[in-house]
Enzyme design. Sequence first.
Site, PDB file in Angstrom:
ATOM      1  N   ASP A  30      64.002  17.207  56.514  1.00 42.67           N
ATOM      2  CA  ASP A  30      63.944  17.019  57.909  1.00 42.67           C
ATOM      3  C   ASP A  30      64.607  17.923  58.331  1.00 42.67           C
ATOM      4  O   ASP A  30      65.822  18.801  58.119  1.00 42.67           O
ATOM      5  CB  ASP A  30      64.902  15.651  58.164  1.00 42.67           C
ATOM      6  CG  ASP A  30      65.214  14.995  59.419  1.00 42.67           C
ATOM      7  OD1 ASP A  30      64.228  15.492  59.760  1.00 42.67           O
ATOM      8  OD2 ASP A  30      65.860  14.268  59.815  1.00 42.67           O
ATOM      9  N   GLY A  36      62.250  20.214  63.450  1.00 41.22           N
ATOM     10  CA  GLY A  36      62.488  20.381  65.176  1.00 41.22           C
ATOM     11  C   GLY A  36      63.841  21.057  65.620  1.00 41.22           C
ATOM     12  O   GLY A  36      64.220  21.396  66.312  1.00 41.22           O
ATOM     13  N   TRP A  56      65.832  22.928  63.738  1.00 46.01           N
ATOM     14  CA  TRP A  56      65.773  23.845  63.461  1.00 46.01           C
ATOM     15  C   TRP A  56      65.371  25.243  64.222  1.00 46.01           C
ATOM     16  O   TRP A  56      66.257  26.281  65.108  1.00 46.01           O
ATOM     17  CB  TRP A  56      65.810  24.656  61.956  1.00 46.01           C
ATOM     18  CG  TRP A  56      65.846  25.374  62.007  1.00 46.01           C
ATOM     19  CD1 TRP A  56      65.831  26.315  60.382  1.00 46.01           C
ATOM     20  CD2 TRP A  56      64.438  27.135  61.387  1.00 46.01           C
ATOM     21  NE1 TRP A  56      65.634  27.653  59.690  1.00 46.01           N
ATOM     22  CE2 TRP A  56      64.655  28.229  60.575  1.00 46.01           C
ATOM     23  CE3 TRP A  56      63.309  26.803  62.390  1.00 46.01           C
ATOM     24  CZ2 TRP A  56      63.896  28.982  61.013  1.00 46.01           C
ATOM     25  CZ3 TRP A  56      62.468  27.911  62.364  1.00 46.01           C
ATOM     26  CH2 TRP A  56      62.648  29.329  61.541  1.00 46.01           C
ATOM     27  N   HIS A 104      58.385  24.158  61.809  1.00 47.27           N
ATOM     28  CA  HIS A 104      57.466  23.295  61.305  1.00 47.27           C
ATOM     29  C   HIS A 104      57.056  23.840  60.690  1.00 47.27           C
ATOM     30  O   HIS A 104      56.452  24.013  59.044  1.00 47.27           O
ATOM     31  CB  HIS A 104      56.176  21.814  61.818  1.00 47.27           C
ATOM     32  CG  HIS A 104      56.836  21.039  62.330  1.00 47.27           C
ATOM     33  ND1 HIS A 104      57.691  19.766  61.744  1.00 47.27           N
ATOM     34  CD2 HIS A 104      56.686  20.014  63.641  1.00 47.27           C
ATOM     35  CE1 HIS A 104      58.165  18.809  63.044  1.00 47.27           C
ATOM     36  NE2 HIS A 104      56.877  19.369  63.441  1.00 47.27           N
ATOM     37  N   ASN A 157      55.705   8.901  62.123  1.00 47.16           N
ATOM     38  CA  ASN A 157      55.977   9.844  62.522  1.00 47.16           C
ATOM     39  C   ASN A 157      54.690   9.983  63.832  1.00 47.16           C
ATOM     40  O   ASN A 157      54.747  10.686  64.877  1.00 47.16           O
ATOM     41  CB  ASN A 157      55.370  10.683  61.569  1.00 47.16           C
ATOM     42  CG  ASN A 157      57.040  11.449  61.283  1.00 47.16           C
ATOM     43  OD1 ASN A 157      57.157  11.982  60.188  1.00 47.16           O
ATOM     44  ND2 ASN A 157      57.994  10.891  62.049  1.00 47.16           N
ATOM     45  N   TRP A 158      53.744   8.898  63.502  1.00 51.84           N
ATOM     46  CA  TRP A 158      52.654   8.652  64.759  1.00 51.84           C
ATOM     47  C   TRP A 158      53.292   8.347  66.420  1.00 51.84           C
ATOM     48  O   TRP A 158      52.615   8.356  67.353  1.00 51.84           O
ATOM     49  CB  TRP A 158      51.782   7.069  64.338  1.00 51.84           C
ATOM     50  CG  TRP A 158      51.018   7.910  63.251  1.00 51.84           C
ATOM     51  CD1 TRP A 158      51.323   7.274  61.651  1.00 51.84           C
ATOM     52  CD2 TRP A 158      50.032   8.736  62.729  1.00 51.84           C
ATOM     53  NE1 TRP A 158      50.155   7.427  60.907  1.00 51.84           N
ATOM     54  CE2 TRP A 158      49.577   8.764  61.908  1.00 51.84           C
ATOM     55  CE3 TRP A 158      49.561   9.213  63.859  1.00 51.84           C
ATOM     56  CZ2 TRP A 158      48.434   9.539  60.889  1.00 51.84           C
ATOM     57  CZ3 TRP A 158      47.934  10.037  63.484  1.00 51.84           C
ATOM     58  CH2 TRP A 158      48.176   9.960  61.625  1.00 51.84           C
ATOM     59  N   ARG A 186      55.420  10.289  67.968  1.00 49.16           N
ATOM     60  CA  ARG A 186      55.426  11.691  68.225  1.00 49.16           C
ATOM     61  C   ARG A 186      54.442  11.600  69.798  1.00 49.16           C
ATOM     62  O   ARG A 186      53.626  11.688  68.794  1.00 49.16           O
ATOM     63  CB  ARG A 186      56.023  12.628  67.602  1.00 49.16           C
ATOM     64  CG  ARG A 186      57.353  12.173  66.347  1.00 49.16           C
ATOM     65  CD  ARG A 186      57.176  13.688  65.661  1.00 49.16           C
ATOM     66  NE  ARG A 186      58.642  13.381  64.694  1.00 49.16           N
ATOM     67  CZ  ARG A 186      59.017  14.190  63.899  1.00 49.16           C
ATOM     68  NH1 ARG A 186      59.139  15.479  64.129  1.00 49.16           N
ATOM     69  NH2 ARG A 186      61.105  13.424  63.289  1.00 49.16           N
ATOM     70  N   ARG A 239      68.018  13.809  51.612  1.00 48.06           N
ATOM     71  CA  ARG A 239      67.827  14.687  52.311  1.00 48.06           C
ATOM     72  C   ARG A 239      68.904  15.798  53.345  1.00 48.06           C
ATOM     73  O   ARG A 239      69.538  15.373  53.155  1.00 48.06           O
ATOM     74  CB  ARG A 239      68.325  13.546  53.423  1.00 48.06           C
ATOM     75  CG  ARG A 239      67.891  13.282  54.779  1.00 48.06           C
ATOM     76  CD  ARG A 239      67.696  11.932  55.721  1.00 48.06           C
ATOM     77  NE  ARG A 239      67.575  12.286  57.017  1.00 48.06           N
ATOM     78  CZ  ARG A 239      66.229  11.244  57.608  1.00 48.06           C
ATOM     79  NH1 ARG A 239      66.270   9.976  57.245  1.00 48.06           N
ATOM     80  NH2 ARG A 239      65.920  11.099  58.924  1.00 48.06           N
ATOM     81  N   LEU A 263      67.155   6.674  55.009  1.00 44.68           N
ATOM     82  CA  LEU A 263      66.337   6.869  54.383  1.00 44.68           C
ATOM     83  C   LEU A 263      64.944   7.006  54.931  1.00 44.68           C
ATOM     84  O   LEU A 263      63.736   7.376  54.004  1.00 44.68           O
ATOM     85  CB  LEU A 263      66.568   5.525  53.007  1.00 44.68           C
ATOM     86  CG  LEU A 263      67.503   5.339  52.528  1.00 44.68           C
ATOM     87  CD1 LEU A 263      67.336   3.938  51.694  1.00 44.68           C
ATOM     88  CD2 LEU A 263      67.834   6.524  51.634  1.00 44.68           C
TER      89      LEU A 263
HETATM   90  C1  IPE Z   1      61.987  11.442  58.342  1.00 44.83           C
HETATM   91  O1  IPE Z   1      62.006  12.381  58.924  1.00 44.83           O
HETATM   92  C2  IPE Z   1      60.015  12.156  58.403  1.00 44.83           C
HETATM   93  C3  IPE Z   1      59.718  12.777  57.791  1.00 44.83           C
HETATM   94  C4  IPE Z   1      60.727  13.837  57.375  1.00 44.83           C
HETATM   95  C5  IPE Z   1      58.643  13.081  57.287  1.00 44.83           C
HETATM   96  P1  IPE Z   1      62.517  11.389  60.800  1.00 44.83           P
HETATM   97  O2  IPE Z   1      63.065  12.665  61.455  1.00 44.83           O
HETATM   98  O3  IPE Z   1      61.210  10.824  61.109  1.00 44.83           O
HETATM   99  O4  IPE Z   1      63.448   9.972  60.413  1.00 44.83           O
HETATM  100  P2  IPE Z   1      64.266   9.593  61.360  1.00 44.83           P
HETATM  101  O5  IPE Z   1      63.084   9.349  62.891  1.00 44.83           O
HETATM  102  O6  IPE Z   1      65.248  10.520  62.242  1.00 44.83           O
HETATM  103  O7  IPE Z   1      64.368   8.633  61.000  1.00 44.83           O
HETATM  104  C1  IPE Z   2      60.746  16.849  59.985  1.00 45.85           C
HETATM  105  O1  IPE Z   2      60.928  17.651  60.646  1.00 45.85           O
HETATM  106  C2  IPE Z   2      59.358  16.739  59.689  1.00 45.85           C
HETATM  107  C3  IPE Z   2      58.875  15.700  59.996  1.00 45.85           C
HETATM  108  C4  IPE Z   2      58.989  14.871  60.085  1.00 45.85           C
HETATM  109  C5  IPE Z   2      57.358  15.581  60.515  1.00 45.85           C
HETATM  110  P1  IPE Z   2      61.380  16.844  62.183  1.00 45.85           P
HETATM  111  O2  IPE Z   2      60.357  17.680  62.873  1.00 45.85           O
HETATM  112  O3  IPE Z   2      61.787  14.848  62.381  1.00 45.85           O
HETATM  113  O4  IPE Z   2      62.987  17.006  62.681  1.00 45.85           O
HETATM  114  P2  IPE Z   2      64.356  17.040  63.277  1.00 45.85           P
HETATM  115  O5  IPE Z   2      64.291  16.301  62.718  1.00 45.85           O
HETATM  116  O6  IPE Z   2      63.537  16.292  64.638  1.00 45.85           O
HETATM  117  O7  IPE Z   2      64.785  18.688  63.318  1.00 45.85           O
HETATM  118 MG    MG Z   3      63.574  13.696  62.266  1.00 45.62          MG
END
Ligand code: IPE
Ligand code: IPE
Ligand code: MG
Length: 265
Positions: free
Chosen positions: A41, A44, A46, A58, A89-90, A92, A209, A216
Amino acid sequence: MWRKLFGGDAEHKPPSSKEPASPGLSVPQNMLPRHIAIVMDGNGRWATAKGSSRSAGHEAGARTLKRIVRAASDMGIEVLTVYAFSTENWKRPHREIDFLLRLFDTFLKREIDEMHKENVCIRFIGRRDRFSDRFLARMEDAERRTAHNTGVHFNLAANYGSQDEIVRAVRKLATRVAEGEIRPEDIDEALFSNVLDTAGDPPVDLFIRTSGDLRLSNFLLWQSAYAELYFTETHWPDFTPEELKRAIENFAGRKRRFGGLTTEE
Ligand code: IPE
Ligand code: IPE
Ligand code: MG
């Protein structure tokens, strides 16, 4: 190159239980976590902190993944499962999803030969119903080509959600019962584990994490029943083999009781 990160020897001889698992790692082989899970995680955050686009985050995250798979392989870790894209994540924006799907495709195309040479065995966990035919073919090809490799088992969770996986597992077992193949009383923890996407893998020992959130997020809930949790503020793109090593050393210092008592207690 993979071996160089930790100075491991090219033949990757399994060290005896008293020797450190990998030079630079002070943990003996028999104290290593067999299965490490990582919620990668913070890509974004970063990127935002650097004034870059989330896409750049990414991309940097994919480079980190490559280094971490190699490090885990060098350290003699049996199974590494990473969370790349969740069933949630869909939600997004389309642009970000499209970018991520293209990035997975490029990552596989670019890295598969090298991973295969490095003896990595790749498997995808999660639902396969929303990917393009091209990406599905690439996933299947990667799995087929590396299926007999004996190095680290690298599970890439894409379109993965633990609750979804559990529901799919229940359906598989319910179908077997309905068809008379098994009886309800045949269902136990072992049989259930074997219909999950991670069938055959040991349970998660160390659950990492990155990026500071203490949750989780629907990752490996069944498999992590007795996992040791390790949370770090480091955003995923900045996570290094050194920090993985620290997490493993921290894990090796924990007392795991599994509901029982340790000998000193
Ligand atoms: C968990 O991260 C999923 C992945 C790292 C692929 P998210 O960024 O989707 O988690 P939440 O939404 O903060 O719980
Ligand atoms: C994890 O990074 C990658 C995916 C969930 C695909 P994020 O995209 O969730 O990054 P943050 O949590 O917004 O910083
Ligand atoms: Mg995230």
